[in-house]
Write a protein that holds these residues in place. Structure first.
Motif, PDB file in Angstrom:
ATOM      1  N   ASN A  67     -83.059 -27.776  68.423  1.00 38.53           N
ATOM      2  CA  ASN A  67     -83.965 -27.067  67.521  1.00 38.53           C
ATOM      3  C   ASN A  67     -83.210 -26.547  66.298  1.00 38.53           C
ATOM      4  N   GLY A  70     -82.349 -29.395  64.090  1.00 41.96           N
ATOM      5  CA  GLY A  70     -83.565 -29.808  63.390  1.00 41.96           C
ATOM      6  C   GLY A  70     -83.836 -28.915  62.189  1.00 41.96           C
ATOM      7  N   THR A  71     -83.663 -27.610  62.395  1.00 45.86           N
ATOM      8  CA  THR A  71     -83.883 -26.652  61.299  1.00 45.86           C
ATOM      9  C   THR A  71     -82.878 -26.888  60.181  1.00 45.86           C
ATOM     10  N   MET A  74     -83.613 -29.861  57.911  1.00 50.51           N
ATOM     11  CA  MET A  74     -84.854 -29.863  57.149  1.00 50.51           C
ATOM     12  C   MET A  74     -84.562 -29.822  55.645  1.00 50.51           C
ATOM     13  N   PRO A  75     -85.292 -30.605  54.850  1.00 47.83           N
ATOM     14  CA  PRO A  75     -85.009 -30.671  53.406  1.00 47.83           C
ATOM     15  C   PRO A  75     -85.008 -29.299  52.735  1.00 47.83           C
ATOM     16  N   GLN A  76     -85.947 -28.434  53.136  1.00 46.75           N
ATOM     17  CA  GLN A  76     -85.991 -27.127  52.467  1.00 46.75           C
ATOM     18  C   GLN A  76     -84.740 -26.308  52.762  1.00 46.75           C
ATOM     19  N   PRO A  92     -80.077 -38.758  41.962  1.00 46.39           N
ATOM     20  CA  PRO A  92     -79.845 -39.502  40.718  1.00 46.39           C
ATOM     21  C   PRO A  92     -81.157 -40.004  40.128  1.00 46.39           C
ATOM     22  N   PRO A  94     -83.379 -42.837  38.030  1.00 47.49           N
ATOM     23  CA  PRO A  94     -83.278 -44.310  38.023  1.00 47.49           C
ATOM     24  C   PRO A  94     -82.334 -44.809  36.928  1.00 47.49           C
ATOM     25  N   ARG A  99     -76.815 -51.162  38.776  1.00 45.84           N
ATOM     26  CA  ARG A  99     -76.957 -52.271  39.726  1.00 45.84           C
ATOM     27  C   ARG A  99     -75.883 -53.306  39.430  1.00 45.84           C
TER      28      ARG A  99
ATOM     29  N   ASN B  66     -85.557 -37.338  62.150  1.00 46.85           N
ATOM     30  CA  ASN B  66     -85.451 -35.875  62.011  1.00 46.85           C
ATOM     31  C   ASN B  66     -86.501 -35.206  62.884  1.00 46.85           C
ATOM     32  N   LEU B  67     -86.109 -34.082  63.448  1.00 43.00           N
ATOM     33  CA  LEU B  67     -86.976 -33.388  64.394  1.00 43.00           C
ATOM     34  C   LEU B  67     -88.090 -32.630  63.663  1.00 43.00           C
ATOM     35  N   LEU B  68     -89.319 -32.915  64.036  1.00 42.63           N
ATOM     36  CA  LEU B  68     -90.444 -32.184  63.436  1.00 42.63           C
ATOM     37  C   LEU B  68     -91.050 -31.202  64.432  1.00 42.63           C
ATOM     38  N   PRO B 187     -89.309 -26.913  63.598  1.00 41.14           N
ATOM     39  CA  PRO B 187     -88.189 -26.461  62.753  1.00 41.14           C
ATOM     40  C   PRO B 187     -88.531 -26.450  61.263  1.00 41.14           C
ATOM     41  N   GLY B 188     -89.435 -27.318  60.855  1.00 46.67           N
ATOM     42  CA  GLY B 188     -89.786 -27.371  59.428  1.00 46.67           C
ATOM     43  C   GLY B 188     -90.812 -26.327  59.025  1.00 46.67           C
ATOM     44  N   GLN B 189     -91.209 -25.492  59.966  1.00 48.03           N
ATOM     45  CA  GLN B 189     -92.238 -24.458  59.748  1.00 48.03           C
ATOM     46  C   GLN B 189     -93.533 -25.073  59.216  1.00 48.03           C
ATOM     47  N   LEU B 191     -93.909 -27.485  57.181  1.00 42.61           N
ATOM     48  CA  LEU B 191     -93.774 -28.896  56.794  1.00 42.61           C
ATOM     49  C   LEU B 191     -94.657 -29.787  57.670  1.00 42.61           C
ATOM     50  N   SER B 261     -89.641 -36.787  56.266  1.00 41.60           N
ATOM     51  CA  SER B 261     -89.651 -35.343  56.009  1.00 41.60           C
ATOM     52  C   SER B 261     -89.223 -35.003  54.581  1.00 41.60           C
ATOM     53  N   PHE B 262     -88.350 -35.835  53.982  1.00 44.21           N
ATOM     54  CA  PHE B 262     -87.953 -35.525  52.609  1.00 44.21           C
ATOM     55  C   PHE B 262     -89.138 -35.729  51.657  1.00 44.21           C
ATOM     56  N   HIS B 265     -91.536 -33.027  51.997  1.00 45.45           N
ATOM     57  CA  HIS B 265     -91.064 -31.830  51.299  1.00 45.45           C
ATOM     58  C   HIS B 265     -91.322 -31.956  49.794  1.00 45.45           C
ATOM     59  N   ASN B 591     -86.794 -42.322  43.370  1.00 48.18           N
ATOM     60  CA  ASN B 591     -85.353 -42.088  43.512  1.00 48.18           C
ATOM     61  C   ASN B 591     -84.941 -42.138  44.968  1.00 48.18           C
ATOM     62  N   ASN B 594     -85.241 -45.473  46.482  1.00 45.06           N
ATOM     63  CA  ASN B 594     -84.404 -46.436  45.760  1.00 45.06           C
ATOM     64  C   ASN B 594     -85.229 -47.672  45.369  1.00 45.06           C
TER      65      ASN B 594
END
Lengths: 127, 626
Positions: A67, A70-71, A74-76, A92, A94, A99, B66-68, B187-189, B191, B261-262, B265, B591, B594
């Motif tokens: 857990n 996992g936290t 997380m992206p946030q 980055p 584009p 390339r 990723n764990l949700l 974990p993502g609250q 999300l 998850s990204f 977000h 981005n 890709n």
């Protein structure tokens, strides 16, 4: 001459004594075996229980760590950390992605009878 | 004489002994034969115990693992009020801060309640739940507190009975339910809250998925309970050596979603910013892959935290699938696609848009600008209502209705989430005279946001309508994949050529001549459509603004939908307020995924480019420039 109380052989009679000893020994061994077996069962049960408790605790710990991981993934959370640590990381654009044309694969010459390391030309390895 | 007296005494003694033995014999027969069944059952009840082995609920993962959502074993703290006597206040005072409950309410719950059973016997309750979902650490603290609780009595002066009472009060009155419970943790609250759903509790105390994936996939997630028959000693401890049946629990399967998850977000962050700026009632968005129907992100604001799913019911509703609304101009893609597919029109056909004023069947249709003659392509570019109405009239009611059905309107998309509605698609016989002109501009029909997005994806996907896909695979506790789900086609709605023509027309929407230049991307060609629907009653100034687009237009990788319900700012058009949000999301998604740019802006190292034979096909690898 018949044997009787007055007229008996001086030699000790081992047969009955041995029989009695063996019988007693058998009983004692059985008793000890039984107790040992019970003791083993008890001991193994105890070990089993303690291992079950340990597994359960490890499982709980694993769940908590999963857990927590996992936290942290997380992206946030990652964004917050980047801000906190002032790393200045951004994705980055584009236009920033270069390339690279993949170099042409050089065909190696057919193998000769003998090949020497000194003769090998530097090139890209073929897959 | 003496002898006779002795005989008499002997006889008396014999009779007494005989009677005693007869009594004992009877008792023996009574216990061993007559009452054998009952007594042996009672003995078994006292010693044998059925332990229920709870399975661990499966996790929910995103597409990258990723764990949700996950589960943590927790305790249910209970009490035996009969053992507490009149010490409720002290116990409640000690436990209330630990359990984070109201002290008075806790003390009230500790008061013994009596009831009478069928036989008229008075029974005292000996099981009351004090708090569910208590962490293991908190339970240890509760145990420690109870063991060390003093009741301001001189225990040395107590008699045996009173000492036993206090001993039991400390060690046995408060206990954890033997059946472990689980706490669902996200974990993502917030999300992906509307996708994941949340857990509820049944009257029996059992946790159950109440919404979202948690509910739809309840059977796969919950696992199978195990059991164990065993014997207990007088301290209620299990005697492991005397275990009987032992059937292990099977943990629930882990559900891996197509959600990233990204991207989720990114979507939620962008929507939150727009929410702050435009203050709509709600704002929604979806990111999906048109080719497969995989949903990469799905968000609705306001949202909720599934760890604590209180608050308003509105916040918990997944408006993308549960709410219907008139789609407005985004619906023009249906009528124009249908007419192109039936070869009733071409992109170059001209329509008179009546300078924005078109009386039809007793009603007057309007455009947002006084257009004159427009080509079919320009009708899409400028989003002309009158032009779309005239195409609809040329198409006819039955064909229009057929295409609406083919694009998936009036039926659920089949997304594996609870609460999806079908939308409103009246049969042709219920249409009024003006319906054939109204429906092409997105009035008189109601659809969910997901239906509208899937229809746009069908155009992006060369005319093939796909089922929305939310679950990628299922895996067991060891990570072995037990089921993998493939994209599912629904039907070919329009031909590939028609779809290509539609894409060409939709590309013009994001040009400076179109309604959504703010959706244009620097490195990618975008095809999309704006929508600005007036909410009924149409006189009110309440709008539903939306934008759906995909990119790169000729090789679509991602389709993004953004909508706002009743924006409060100065602007209310989809091209003005939803398109910039689309752009913001699209740039970050491109981005992250890709996606190879299809417009200028791609950079190639010049030295390497020069070294490469111009005749040779060029394979490229991507590097990040500093």
């Amino acid at each position: 001459m018949a044997r009787n109380r007055k007229n008996q052989s001086a030699a000790i009679r081992f047969g009955p004594a041995l029989k009695a000893f063996l019988m007693c020994s058998g009983i004692v061994i059985c008793c000890i075996g039984y107790v040992w077996q019970k003791q083993q069962i008890y001991e193994l049960s105890r070990q089993m229980k303690s291992r079950e408790v340990r597994v359960s605790l490890l499982r709980e710990q694993n769940d908590k760590l999963r857990n927590q991981l996992g936290t942290m993934l997380m992206p946030q959370h990652l964004e917050e950390r980047v801000r906190e640590l002032k790393l200045g990381l951004v994705p980055p654009q584009p236009g920033q992605v270069w390339r690279l044309p993949e170099p042409q694969i050089v065909q190696s010459s057919p193998p000769r009878e003998q090949q020497y390391a000194a003769e090998q030309t530097p090139g890209l390895a073929t897959p | 004489m003496v002898k006779k007296l002795q005989y008499r005494r002997l006889l008396m003694l014999a009779l007494l002994l005989g009677a005693a033995f007869a009594g004992l014999g009877y008792r023996l027969v009574d216990l061993q034969v007559l009452q054998h069944e009952d007594l042996s059952n009672q003995a078994l009840k006292l010693t044998q115990h059925l332990y229920q082995l709870e399975p661990r609920r499966g996790d929910i993962l995103d597409i990258r693992g990723n764990l949700l959502a996950t589960s943590i074993f927790v305790k249910t703290v209970c009490a035996d009020p009969a053992m507490i006597g009149n010490r409720q206040a002290e116990v409640a005072h000690a436990l209330a801060p630990l359990l984070q409950v109201n002290e008075a309410a806790l003390a009230q719950r500790l008061v013994p309640r009596t009831r009478q059973n069928e036989k008229g016997e008075t029974l005292t309750n000996n099981y009351v739940v004090l708090k569910r979902k208590v962490s293991f650490e908190t339970w240890q603290k509760v145990n420690f507190t109870m063991t060390n609780l003093t009741f301001n009595v001189n225990e040395k002066a107590l008699n045996k009975k009173e000492a036993a009472f206090y001993q039991n009060l400390r060690t046995k009155a408060i206990f954890a339910d033997p059946v472990d419970d689980q706490l669902r943790s996200y974990p993502g609250q917030t999300l992906a809250a509307h996708v994941l759903g949340y857990m509820g509790v049944r009257d029996s105390g059992e946790s159950v998925g109440s919404d979202g994936i948690e509910r739809t996939w309840e059977n796969k997630l919950k696992g199978v309970r195990g059991w164990r028959w065993s014997e207990r000693d007088r301290r209620q401890q299990e005697i492991v050596a005397l275990r009987g049946q032992d059937v292990e629990a099977h943990d629930g399967l882990t559900v891996a979603l197509t959600i990233d998850s990204f991207l989720q977000h990114v979507l939620e962050t962008s929507l939150a910013e727009a929410m702050q700026k435009e203050s709509p009632i709600s704002i929604s968005g979806i990111i999906l892959r048109p080719r497969t129907g995989e949903i990469l992100a799905m968000a609705v604001l306001p949202n909720f935290d599934p760890n604590n799913p209180g608050g308003s019911e509105d916040a918990r509703r997944n408006r993308l699938i549960a709410d219907v609304h008139e789609p407005g101009s985004t619906f023009k893609i249906v009528v124009v696609s249908g007419a192109l597919n039936d070869q009733l029109i071409t992109l170059n056909d001209q329509f008179d848009c009546e300078r924005g004023h078109f009386p039809f069947a007793g009603r007057v249709l309007h455009d947002h600008a006084p257009y004159g003659i427009l080509s079919t392509e320009s009708i899409i570019t400028k989003s002309s209502n009158i032009g779309a109405a005239k195409i609809g009239i040329r198409m006819g009611e039955n064909r229009l209705y057929q295409y609406m059905q083919d694009f998936g309107f009036g039926a659920g998309t089949g997304i594996l989430l609870p609460g999806e509605v079908s939308g409103i698609l009246h049969p042709v016989k219920s249409w009024t005279k003006v319906s054939i002109a109204q429906i092409p501009m997105g009035q008189g029909v109601a659809a969910t946001s997901l239906q509208m997005t899937m229809a746009m994806c069908a155009i992006a996907n060369r005319g093939m309508l796909m089922h929305p896909m939310l679950v990628d695979h299922l895996q067991d506790e060891d990570g072995n994949v037990v089921a993998r789900y493939a994209p599912e086609r629904v039907r070919q709605v329009i031909s590939e050529d028609t779809a290509r023509e539609m894409v060409d027309a939709l590309k013009t929407v994001v040009t400076t001549n179109g309604t959504a230049p703010k959706a244009a991307l620097e490195h990618y060609t975008v095809a999309g459509k704006t929508g600005t629907a007036q909410k009924p009653p149409y006189q009110s100034n309440k709008f539903y603004a939306s934008f759906i687009g995909f990119f790169p237009a000729d090789n679509p990788q991602v389709c993004i939908y953004v909508s706002m319900d009743e924006p409060k700012g100065d602007l209310h058009q989809g091209g003005q307020i939803a398109a910039p949000v689309f752009k913001q999301i699209a740039e970050q998604a491109a981005n992250y995924l890709n996606i190879r740019p299809d417009k200028d802006g791609e950079q190639v190292f010049p030295q390497l480019a020069a070294a490469t034979d111009a005749d040779q096909p060029v394979k490229t690898i991507v590097a990040r420039a500093p």
